[in-house]
Design a protein around this motif. Sequence first.
Motif, PDB file in Angstrom:
ATOM      1  N   GLN A  79       0.862  -1.184   0.000  1.00 50.91           N
ATOM      2  CA  GLN A  79       0.000   0.000   0.000  1.00 50.91           C
ATOM      3  C   GLN A  79       0.897   1.232   0.000  1.00 50.91           C
ATOM      4  O   GLN A  79       1.719   1.397   0.900  1.00 50.91           O
ATOM      5  CB  GLN A  79      -0.906   0.026   1.241  1.00 50.91           C
ATOM      6  CG  GLN A  79      -1.907  -1.104   1.305  1.00 50.91           C
ATOM      7  CD  GLN A  79      -3.009  -0.941   0.282  1.00 50.91           C
ATOM      8  OE1 GLN A  79      -3.484   0.156   0.030  1.00 50.91           O
ATOM      9  NE2 GLN A  79      -3.405  -2.041  -0.333  1.00 50.91           N
ATOM     10  N   ALA A  80       0.754   2.068  -1.018  1.00 51.62           N
ATOM     11  CA  ALA A  80       1.533   3.299  -1.119  1.00 51.62           C
ATOM     12  C   ALA A  80       0.590   4.409  -1.569  1.00 51.62           C
ATOM     13  O   ALA A  80      -0.151   4.243  -2.538  1.00 51.62           O
ATOM     14  CB  ALA A  80       2.675   3.133  -2.111  1.00 51.62           C
ATOM     15  N   ALA A  81       0.618   5.516  -0.870  1.00 52.23           N
ATOM     16  CA  ALA A  81      -0.307   6.628  -1.125  1.00 52.23           C
ATOM     17  C   ALA A  81      -0.326   7.021  -2.598  1.00 52.23           C
ATOM     18  O   ALA A  81       0.707   7.378  -3.171  1.00 52.23           O
ATOM     19  CB  ALA A  81       0.065   7.826  -0.264  1.00 52.23           C
ATOM     20  N   GLY A  82      -1.497   6.922  -3.211  1.00 48.91           N
ATOM     21  CA  GLY A  82      -1.680   7.362  -4.588  1.00 48.91           C
ATOM     22  C   GLY A  82      -1.081   6.458  -5.649  1.00 48.91           C
ATOM     23  O   GLY A  82      -1.103   6.802  -6.830  1.00 48.91           O
ATOM     24  N   LEU A  83      -0.533   5.305  -5.249  1.00 47.26           N
ATOM     25  CA  LEU A  83       0.112   4.404  -6.204  1.00 47.26           C
ATOM     26  C   LEU A  83      -0.515   3.018  -6.123  1.00 47.26           C
ATOM     27  O   LEU A  83      -0.825   2.531  -5.046  1.00 47.26           O
ATOM     28  CB  LEU A  83       1.617   4.313  -5.925  1.00 47.26           C
ATOM     29  CG  LEU A  83       2.395   5.621  -6.001  1.00 47.26           C
ATOM     30  CD1 LEU A  83       3.818   5.425  -5.513  1.00 47.26           C
ATOM     31  CD2 LEU A  83       2.379   6.182  -7.413  1.00 47.26           C
ATOM     32  N   LEU A  84      -0.666   2.380  -7.257  1.00 44.64           N
ATOM     33  CA  LEU A  84      -1.263   1.054  -7.351  1.00 44.64           C
ATOM     34  C   LEU A  84      -0.173  -0.008  -7.278  1.00 44.64           C
ATOM     35  O   LEU A  84       0.853   0.110  -7.952  1.00 44.64           O
ATOM     36  CB  LEU A  84      -2.016   0.937  -8.687  1.00 44.64           C
ATOM     37  CG  LEU A  84      -2.681  -0.387  -9.006  1.00 44.64           C
ATOM     38  CD1 LEU A  84      -3.813  -0.659  -8.018  1.00 44.64           C
ATOM     39  CD2 LEU A  84      -3.221  -0.371 -10.420  1.00 44.64           C
ATOM     40  N   TYR A  85      -0.382  -1.043  -6.478  1.00 49.05           N
ATOM     41  CA  TYR A  85       0.563  -2.155  -6.424  1.00 49.05           C
ATOM     42  C   TYR A  85       0.364  -3.034  -7.653  1.00 49.05           C
ATOM     43  O   TYR A  85      -0.728  -3.505  -7.923  1.00 49.05           O
ATOM     44  CB  TYR A  85       0.364  -2.969  -5.141  1.00 49.05           C
ATOM     45  CG  TYR A  85       1.201  -4.227  -5.059  1.00 49.05           C
ATOM     46  CD1 TYR A  85       2.551  -4.220  -5.399  1.00 49.05           C
ATOM     47  CD2 TYR A  85       0.644  -5.427  -4.643  1.00 49.05           C
ATOM     48  CE1 TYR A  85       3.321  -5.376  -5.321  1.00 49.05           C
ATOM     49  CE2 TYR A  85       1.406  -6.585  -4.553  1.00 49.05           C
ATOM     50  CZ  TYR A  85       2.745  -6.545  -4.897  1.00 49.05           C
ATOM     51  OH  TYR A  85       3.506  -7.690  -4.823  1.00 49.05           O
ATOM     52  N   GLN A  86       1.438  -3.241  -8.416  1.00 46.80           N
ATOM     53  CA  GLN A  86       1.411  -4.049  -9.629  1.00 46.80           C
ATOM     54  C   GLN A  86       2.285  -5.291  -9.454  1.00 46.80           C
ATOM     55  O   GLN A  86       3.472  -5.275  -9.796  1.00 46.80           O
ATOM     56  CB  GLN A  86       1.936  -3.229 -10.822  1.00 46.80           C
ATOM     57  CG  GLN A  86       1.034  -2.122 -11.251  1.00 46.80           C
ATOM     58  CD  GLN A  86      -0.203  -2.632 -11.982  1.00 46.80           C
ATOM     59  OE1 GLN A  86      -0.332  -3.817 -12.296  1.00 46.80           O
ATOM     60  NE2 GLN A  86      -1.133  -1.750 -12.215  1.00 46.80           N
ATOM     61  N   PRO A  87       1.734  -6.388  -8.919  1.00 44.48           N
ATOM     62  CA  PRO A  87       2.537  -7.603  -8.725  1.00 44.48           C
ATOM     63  C   PRO A  87       3.182  -8.110 -10.016  1.00 44.48           C
ATOM     64  O   PRO A  87       4.253  -8.711  -9.983  1.00 44.48           O
ATOM     65  CB  PRO A  87       1.534  -8.623  -8.181  1.00 44.48           C
ATOM     66  CG  PRO A  87       0.427  -7.814  -7.613  1.00 44.48           C
ATOM     67  CD  PRO A  87       0.359  -6.562  -8.442  1.00 44.48           C
ATOM     68  N   SER A  88       2.556  -7.848 -11.157  1.00 43.09           N
ATOM     69  CA  SER A  88       3.118  -8.308 -12.434  1.00 43.09           C
ATOM     70  C   SER A  88       4.450  -7.618 -12.740  1.00 43.09           C
ATOM     71  O   SER A  88       5.237  -8.122 -13.548  1.00 43.09           O
ATOM     72  CB  SER A  88       2.128  -8.072 -13.576  1.00 43.09           C
ATOM     73  OG  SER A  88       1.853  -6.683 -13.700  1.00 43.09           O
ATOM     74  N   GLY A  89       4.712  -6.488 -12.088  1.00 42.14           N
ATOM     75  CA  GLY A  89       5.975  -5.782 -12.283  1.00 42.14           C
ATOM     76  C   GLY A  89       7.066  -6.210 -11.325  1.00 42.14           C
ATOM     77  O   GLY A  89       8.200  -5.717 -11.409  1.00 42.14           O
ATOM     78  N   ASN A  90       6.751  -7.132 -10.396  1.00 44.92           N
ATOM     79  CA  ASN A  90       7.741  -7.585  -9.414  1.00 44.92           C
ATOM     80  C   ASN A  90       8.893  -8.312 -10.101  1.00 44.92           C
ATOM     81  O   ASN A  90       8.665  -9.132 -10.993  1.00 44.92           O
ATOM     82  CB  ASN A  90       7.115  -8.545  -8.398  1.00 44.92           C
ATOM     83  CG  ASN A  90       6.142  -7.866  -7.466  1.00 44.92           C
ATOM     84  OD1 ASN A  90       6.004  -6.643  -7.460  1.00 44.92           O
ATOM     85  ND2 ASN A  90       5.461  -8.651  -6.658  1.00 44.92           N
ATOM     86  N   SER A  91      10.115  -8.036  -9.645  1.00 40.81           N
ATOM     87  CA  SER A  91      11.245  -8.840 -10.112  1.00 40.81           C
ATOM     88  C   SER A  91      11.211 -10.203  -9.410  1.00 40.81           C
ATOM     89  O   SER A  91      11.701 -11.196  -9.945  1.00 40.81           O
ATOM     90  CB  SER A  91      12.578  -8.146  -9.860  1.00 40.81           C
ATOM     91  OG  SER A  91      12.784  -7.935  -8.491  1.00 40.81           O
ATOM     92  N   GLU A  92      10.615 -10.241  -8.222  1.00 36.45           N
ATOM     93  CA  GLU A  92      10.314 -11.482  -7.517  1.00 36.45           C
ATOM     94  C   GLU A  92       9.214 -11.182  -6.505  1.00 36.45           C
ATOM     95  O   GLU A  92       9.110 -10.078  -6.011  1.00 36.45           O
ATOM     96  CB  GLU A  92      11.554 -12.063  -6.827  1.00 36.45           C
ATOM     97  CG  GLU A  92      12.178 -11.169  -5.781  1.00 36.45           C
ATOM     98  CD  GLU A  92      13.428 -11.769  -5.184  1.00 36.45           C
ATOM     99  OE1 GLU A  92      13.556 -13.018  -5.105  1.00 36.45           O
ATOM    100  OE2 GLU A  92      14.284 -10.994  -4.745  1.00 36.45           O
ATOM    101  N   SER A  93       8.390 -12.152  -6.222  1.00 42.60           N
ATOM    102  CA  SER A  93       7.320 -12.003  -5.245  1.00 42.60           C
ATOM    103  C   SER A  93       7.597 -12.798  -3.979  1.00 42.60           C
ATOM    104  O   SER A  93       7.015 -12.530  -2.936  1.00 42.60           O
ATOM    105  CB  SER A  93       5.977 -12.432  -5.831  1.00 42.60           C
ATOM    106  OG  SER A  93       5.626 -11.597  -6.909  1.00 42.60           O
TER     107      SER A  93
END
Length: 136
Positions: free
Chosen positions: A118-132
Motif C-alpha cells: 500500500q503506497a499513497a496514490g500508487l497502485l501495487y502491480q505484482p506483475s511488475g515484481n522482479s520477484e514475489s
Amino acid sequence: YFYAVTAIDATANESSQSPLITATPRAPGSGPTSVSITGIVVSAVKAGGGGRKRGRAAVTVTDDFGDPVEGAVVTGRFTGSLTETVSGSTGANGSVVLDTTSTKKGGLSLTFCVDDVQAAGLLYQPSGNSESCDTN
C-alpha cells in the motif's frame, strides 16, 4: 533518447565511449502511478540466547520510474519453519526489514512472499515484481 558518454581530461585525452543507455523524458507534472517489488532477501537471524533464531525479509519497493518509494506498507507471510504474517513501512531508500516475532532453535528453512503493498496514490502491480517470494 539514447546516450553515450566520453570524458576528456585537462590535456585533451578522451576516454572510450560508455555503453549506450536509454532514457524516456517525463512530461512536466507527470509522476509515478504504480509500485512493485524489486528485491527480497530472506535470512534467519539470532534472536537472543539459546540458539534461537527469527525470520527476516528485506524487501525493496520502487515505483514505475525505478525510484525508491518511501512510506509504502509491505505485508507478507513467512512459511516453513516459522509461519507468520508481518508488515512494515519502507524508509527513504524504499526498503523495509520485516522480522518474525516468533523464534525457533536450530536451523530455519523459510520462504517469504509479499501479499500486498500500500503506497499513497500508487497502485501495487505484482506483475511488475522482479520477484514475489524468496527462500533462505
